[in-house]
Write an enzyme that holds these catalytic residues in place. Structure first.
Site, PDB file in Angstrom:
ATOM      1  N   ASP A 195      -8.712  -3.069  -6.956  1.00  0.00           N
ATOM      2  CA  ASP A 195      -8.114  -2.781  -5.654  1.00  0.00           C
ATOM      3  C   ASP A 195      -9.146  -2.131  -4.731  1.00  0.00           C
ATOM      4  OD1 ASP A 195      -6.692  -0.772  -3.752  1.00  0.00           O
ATOM      5  OD2 ASP A 195      -5.127  -2.201  -4.321  1.00  0.00           O
ATOM      6  N   SER A 234       0.839  -1.200   0.000  1.00  0.00           N
ATOM      7  CA  SER A 234       0.000   0.000   0.000  1.00  0.00           C
ATOM      8  C   SER A 234       0.879   1.258   0.000  1.00  0.00           C
ATOM      9  CB  SER A 234      -0.967  -0.045   1.177  1.00  0.00           C
ATOM     10  OG  SER A 234      -1.966   0.939   1.059  1.00  0.00           O
ATOM     11  N   HIS A 251      -6.996  -5.806  -1.246  1.00  0.00           N
ATOM     12  CA  HIS A 251      -5.908  -4.838  -1.182  1.00  0.00           C
ATOM     13  C   HIS A 251      -4.863  -5.385  -0.224  1.00  0.00           C
ATOM     14  CE1 HIS A 251      -3.891  -0.928  -1.199  1.00  0.00           C
ATOM     15  NE2 HIS A 251      -3.843  -0.976   0.121  1.00  0.00           N
TER      16      HIS A 251
END
Length: 383
Positions: free
Chosen positions: A271, A175, A331
């Site tokens: 995502d 991330s 994600h």
């Protein structure tokens, strides 16, 4: 015996009793680097940065994985102040241990290529993807923006621990840490001689600008504010800022073409964080796809189309790039044991694809182009 599958691409049988036990997830003590305080390499609240470390062994004793933790960004002073009162801005609130799993797993049955490497887990407490470096501290807000210094002192710490003698090295992150991996990839490469195999793996870090796509102005303004708040304009890639406004140079699509170090992208074309946090309009189904309405599903399909097109233009044709792009509504991946071990495309699991690419056994640039709708794949990997 259970089945793990992704979008109908692969059926994978695996004997599992208890996922945590089978994968050998390891709890590792956190080290607080107090010596960094005198160098000004501190979290938002001025506390010491932190890391966790497991020593390599056997034929992995000269190989290193450095993992950068994610956790979003603060784009306004008020947001940074809030972060400074959380584990994402203060090491005082990080606890005492963390879990090493997935690519950091020490069980060689489930992580055979990397299990015995030196493994480093660097905590995130600056809100800028380890990029900020503001010398002065405004007494009115009493926050320190020093993410770049944290990255530097952590690299120095690992070099002193033996990373300078590495034969293999990987920089990876998830991330905001995946974006940090892209931003710091070439810098990491320069820590080693040209003879050393050094590569980067960005997990869920390809945050798309997607000019003209739904919500792009929101994304553009958000990252422009991150750059402004952390005063990053002079820290961003000159190769990017020489071609376009610096406010766009936090978007990987404008960065990856100039990165010289081999780079692998692990992504979902749907995502979940990008769709629910950076794309306006996805509100009903932040967790469950069954709650999405037709308008939201249309936005998701449009996002996927633009995302894949952008990746293909920026990444797909580069010889030193790898890519694993699936269609699950997820994600982050590399620290999730099930996804790392069983999520698969083109008859290769994520673990196999990354390892084959890293060790130059074969290239891997695969996108799931068969599924144009997001898939709810939670807990469908190793059961």
């Amino acid at each position: 015996m259970g089945k793990c599958y992704i979008a109908g691409l692969l059926i994978c049988a695996l004997v599992v009793m208890n996922v945590a036990q089978v994968h050998g997830d390891t709890n590792v003590t956190i080290t607080f680097l107090d010596s960094a305080i005198s160098k000004g390499a501190v979290c938002l609240d001025g506390s010491a940065p932190a890391y966790s470390y497991v020593e390599g062994f056997g034929n992995g004793s000269h190989s290193w994985i450095v993992y950068l933790v994610g956790g979003g960004w603060c784009s306004q002073i008020s947001e940074c102040r809030d972060r400074s009162s959380s584990r994402l801005g203060s090491s005082h609130l990080m606890g005492s241990q963390t879990t090493f799993s997935g690519i950091l797993d020490s069980n060689c049955t489930f992580n055979p290529d990397f299990c015995n490497w030196h493994k480093v887990f660097i905590y995130y407490c600056d809100g800028s993807s380890f990029m900020s470096n503001i010398e002065q501290i405004d007494p009115k807000i009493n926050l320190t923006f020093r993410g770049a210094r944290i990255f530097n002192v952590m690299m120095d710490e690992m070099l002193a621990k033996g990373m300078r003698n590495a034969q293999n090295a990987i920089l990876t992150g998830t991330s905001a840490g995946g974006l940090a991996t892209i931003l710091h990839c070439d810098k990491f490469r320069k820590l080693f001689s040209d003879a050393i195999r050094v590569k980067c793996i960005s997990d869920s870090g390809f945050f798309m600008h997607g000019e003209g796509h739904h919500g792009y102005e929101n994304r553009e303004n958000f990252f422009a504010n991150v750059i402004k708040t952390h005063k990053l304009a002079n820290s961003l890639s000159p190769a990017c800022t020489s071609k376009r406004n610096s406010s766009l140079c936090f978007f990987p699509e404008y960065l990856v073409e100039d990165i010289q170090t081999p780079l692998f992208m692990l992504e979902s074309a749907f995502d979940r964080f990008q769709l629910t946090s950076l794309v306006l309009g996805i509100t009903n189904c932040t967790t469950y796809l069954t709650r999405c309405n037709s308008t939201e599903l249309g936005i998701m399909r449009d996002f996927r189309s633009t995302f894949i097109k952008t990746l293909e233009q920026r990444v797909h044709n580069s010889s030193n790039r790898g890519m694993f792009v699936h269609s699950c509504y997820l994600h982050d991946h590399v620290l999730k044991s099930d996804e790392w071990t069983c999520l698969a495309i083109a008859n290769r699991t994520m673990r196999q694809a990354v390892a084959d690419w890293y060790f130059d056994r074969s290239s891997f640039r695969e996108i799931d182009t068969k599924n144009d709708s997001p898939r709810n794949c939670t807990n469908k990997f190793c059961q």
